[in-house]
Write an enzyme that holds these catalytic residues in place. Structure first.
Site, PDB file in Angstrom:
ATOM      1  N   SER A  47       0.827  -1.203   0.000  1.00 52.55           N
ATOM      2  CA  SER A  47       0.000   0.000   0.000  1.00 52.55           C
ATOM      3  C   SER A  47       0.862   1.254   0.000  1.00 52.55           C
ATOM      4  O   SER A  47       2.053   1.217   0.345  1.00 52.55           O
ATOM      5  CB  SER A  47      -0.911   0.021   1.225  1.00 52.55           C
ATOM      6  OG  SER A  47      -0.150   0.263   2.397  1.00 52.55           O
ATOM      7  N   ASP A  85      -6.805   5.036  -5.838  1.00 50.41           N
ATOM      8  CA  ASP A  85      -7.832   5.414  -4.875  1.00 50.41           C
ATOM      9  C   ASP A  85      -8.121   6.909  -4.906  1.00 50.41           C
ATOM     10  O   ASP A  85      -7.404   7.707  -4.316  1.00 50.41           O
ATOM     11  CB  ASP A  85      -7.394   4.991  -3.468  1.00 50.41           C
ATOM     12  CG  ASP A  85      -8.469   5.224  -2.422  1.00 50.41           C
ATOM     13  OD1 ASP A  85      -9.571   5.669  -2.799  1.00 50.41           O
ATOM     14  OD2 ASP A  85      -8.208   4.947  -1.247  1.00 50.41           O
ATOM     15  N   HIS A  97     -12.523  -5.129   0.020  1.00 52.74           N
ATOM     16  CA  HIS A  97     -11.491  -4.653   0.927  1.00 52.74           C
ATOM     17  C   HIS A  97     -11.943  -4.900   2.367  1.00 52.74           C
ATOM     18  O   HIS A  97     -13.109  -5.177   2.629  1.00 52.74           O
ATOM     19  CB  HIS A  97     -11.247  -3.158   0.720  1.00 52.74           C
ATOM     20  CG  HIS A  97     -10.538  -2.837  -0.551  1.00 52.74           C
ATOM     21  ND1 HIS A  97      -9.773  -1.693  -0.708  1.00 52.74           N
ATOM     22  CD2 HIS A  97     -10.473  -3.478  -1.734  1.00 52.74           C
ATOM     23  CE1 HIS A  97      -9.272  -1.663  -1.945  1.00 52.74           C
ATOM     24  NE2 HIS A  97      -9.689  -2.731  -2.575  1.00 52.74           N
ATOM     25  N   HIS A 144     -12.371  -1.333   6.831  1.00 50.68           N
ATOM     26  CA  HIS A 144     -10.928  -1.452   6.988  1.00 50.68           C
ATOM     27  C   HIS A 144     -10.524  -1.517   8.466  1.00 50.68           C
ATOM     28  O   HIS A 144     -11.155  -0.908   9.331  1.00 50.68           O
ATOM     29  CB  HIS A 144     -10.219  -0.245   6.356  1.00 50.68           C
ATOM     30  CG  HIS A 144     -10.066  -0.342   4.879  1.00 50.68           C
ATOM     31  ND1 HIS A 144     -10.416   0.665   4.021  1.00 50.68           N
ATOM     32  CD2 HIS A 144      -9.591  -1.331   4.089  1.00 50.68           C
ATOM     33  CE1 HIS A 144     -10.171   0.303   2.777  1.00 50.68           C
ATOM     34  NE2 HIS A 144      -9.660  -0.905   2.794  1.00 50.68           N
ATOM     35  N   GLU A 185     -12.075   2.192  -6.575  1.00 54.52           N
ATOM     36  CA  GLU A 185     -12.967   1.975  -5.441  1.00 54.52           C
ATOM     37  C   GLU A 185     -14.121   2.955  -5.511  1.00 54.52           C
ATOM     38  O   GLU A 185     -13.954   4.122  -5.856  1.00 54.52           O
ATOM     39  CB  GLU A 185     -12.186   2.163  -4.137  1.00 54.52           C
ATOM     40  CG  GLU A 185     -12.986   1.880  -2.884  1.00 54.52           C
ATOM     41  CD  GLU A 185     -12.106   1.921  -1.643  1.00 54.52           C
ATOM     42  OE1 GLU A 185     -12.031   0.901  -0.943  1.00 54.52           O
ATOM     43  OE2 GLU A 185     -11.490   2.970  -1.377  1.00 54.52           O
ATOM     44  N   ASP A 199      -1.280  -1.012  -3.809  1.00 58.99           N
ATOM     45  CA  ASP A 199      -2.609  -0.808  -3.238  1.00 58.99           C
ATOM     46  C   ASP A 199      -2.833   0.620  -2.734  1.00 58.99           C
ATOM     47  O   ASP A 199      -1.938   1.238  -2.176  1.00 58.99           O
ATOM     48  CB  ASP A 199      -2.784  -1.801  -2.074  1.00 58.99           C
ATOM     49  CG  ASP A 199      -4.216  -1.969  -1.634  1.00 58.99           C
ATOM     50  OD1 ASP A 199      -5.112  -1.880  -2.484  1.00 58.99           O
ATOM     51  OD2 ASP A 199      -4.433  -2.216  -0.430  1.00 58.99           O
ATOM     52  N   HIS A 200      -4.058   1.121  -2.926  1.00 61.48           N
ATOM     53  CA  HIS A 200      -4.489   2.432  -2.422  1.00 61.48           C
ATOM     54  C   HIS A 200      -3.516   3.548  -2.793  1.00 61.48           C
ATOM     55  O   HIS A 200      -3.073   4.318  -1.937  1.00 61.48           O
ATOM     56  CB  HIS A 200      -4.705   2.379  -0.905  1.00 61.48           C
ATOM     57  CG  HIS A 200      -6.004   1.732  -0.526  1.00 61.48           C
ATOM     58  ND1 HIS A 200      -7.224   2.346  -0.675  1.00 61.48           N
ATOM     59  CD2 HIS A 200      -6.274   0.501  -0.033  1.00 61.48           C
ATOM     60  CE1 HIS A 200      -8.195   1.531  -0.275  1.00 61.48           C
ATOM     61  NE2 HIS A 200      -7.638   0.393   0.109  1.00 61.48           N
TER      62      HIS A 200
END
Length: 286
Positions: free
Chosen positions: A50, A106, A211, A183, A136, A84-85
């Site tokens: 991430s 994201d 997620h 999350h 997302e 990620d993200h």
């Protein structure tokens, strides 16, 4: 085994009506633990880094990425590397050179039109580099007319019609949806909205991603995969296993100095966590 890609793993999983487990890694011990657990279970796996993990490593993506690639190439099961993200263009530009085959961009914190525009631009850049891209979508309008809610804020839900339009106009390869997971949950008590998932699956052709899966019980995860989730993201469960083991070891050995014994136990705890989750969910073997 040669490094594979998230897109390839998801294509195979969907053909088998299954999903791919993606685990967030922070340290070398995370990398080794995830690969070991996947090998024991005989399933393919995605290693995810991430933007927060990159920030932890003083903004440097390549050292952890290189370690993950090396582990993937020596693994007995197919392993993919996913970024990620991502919210910064600088990091997105580094992805392909660092060995990543996919990225989750994201912009879900932005109002819908800004999210769409930013994601469309990211898709164009990613596809030009041969990257598979995930985005997302939570509640873009905000229940009170204010800022959009993150896809995994408590109570957030993705609207099927909005999601269909977003996928069509952004060109993303996969979409993370809000159906009840949150999350960073440390208890496995989340209840998913399977009726909503069914409606999303009916209108979207791209793979759907869940997620916040650490907080979802096994039976809920199995039902989500059966209902159309193709990628299951897990991070907190690994950190619970690692941190819990370290607390126990250091409590029993207050004079310990050498980190290897407790990091070894922590790595093993993460491997067992990976094996347990992918086995319980019933993911398709490699």
């Amino acid at each position: 085994m040669p490094l594979t890609t998230t897109g390839e793993l998801i294509t195979r999983a969907r053909a088998a009506r299954s999903a791919v487990a993606a685990f967030n890694i922070i340290t070398l011990e995370h990398v080794e633990g995830v690969v070991a657990g996947a090998e024991r279970a005989g399933v393919p796996v995605v290693l995810q880094v991430s933007e927060n993990a990159v920030r932890f490593h003083r903004g440097s993506l390549f050292p952890l990425a290189r370690a993950a690639v090396a582990a993937a190439e020596r693994a007995a099961v197919p392993v993919a590397l996913h970024l990620d993200h991502v919210r910064t263009d600088r990091l997105l530009r580094q992805a392909a050179d660092a060995g990543f085959g996919s990225v989750m961009y994201d912009a879900s914190h932005l109002p819908y039109d800004e999210n769409l525009a930013a994601t469309r631009a990211a898709v164009d850049r990613a596809h030009a580099q041969g990257l598979w891209i995930e985005a997302e979508l939570g509640e873009m309008d905000g229940k009170d007319g204010g800022a959009p809610r993150d896809a995994h804020a408590p109570g957030a839900r993705t609207d099927p019609a909005e999601a269909s339009s977003f996928v069509t106009h952004s060109g993303v390869d996969a979409l993370a949806v809000a159906v009840g997971s949150v999350h960073a949950m440390t208890t496995r008590t989340a209840t998913l909205d399977h009726a909503l998932l069914g409606r999303l699956t009916a209108v979207l052709e791209v793979p759907l991603v869940l997620h916040g899966s650490s907080g979802v019980p096994d039976e809920e995860l199995r039902a989500a995969v059966a209902g159309g989730i193709a990628k299951v993201n897990i991070g907190t469960a690994l950190n619970q296993a690692l941190t819990g083991t370290l607390r126990t070891y250091l409590g029993a050995h207050p004079d310990a100095v050498d980190p290897r014994p407790y990091l070894d136990e922590g790595r093993e705890a993460m491997a067992r966590t990976v094996e347990r989750i992918v086995t319980a969910v019933g993911l398709t073997p490699a």
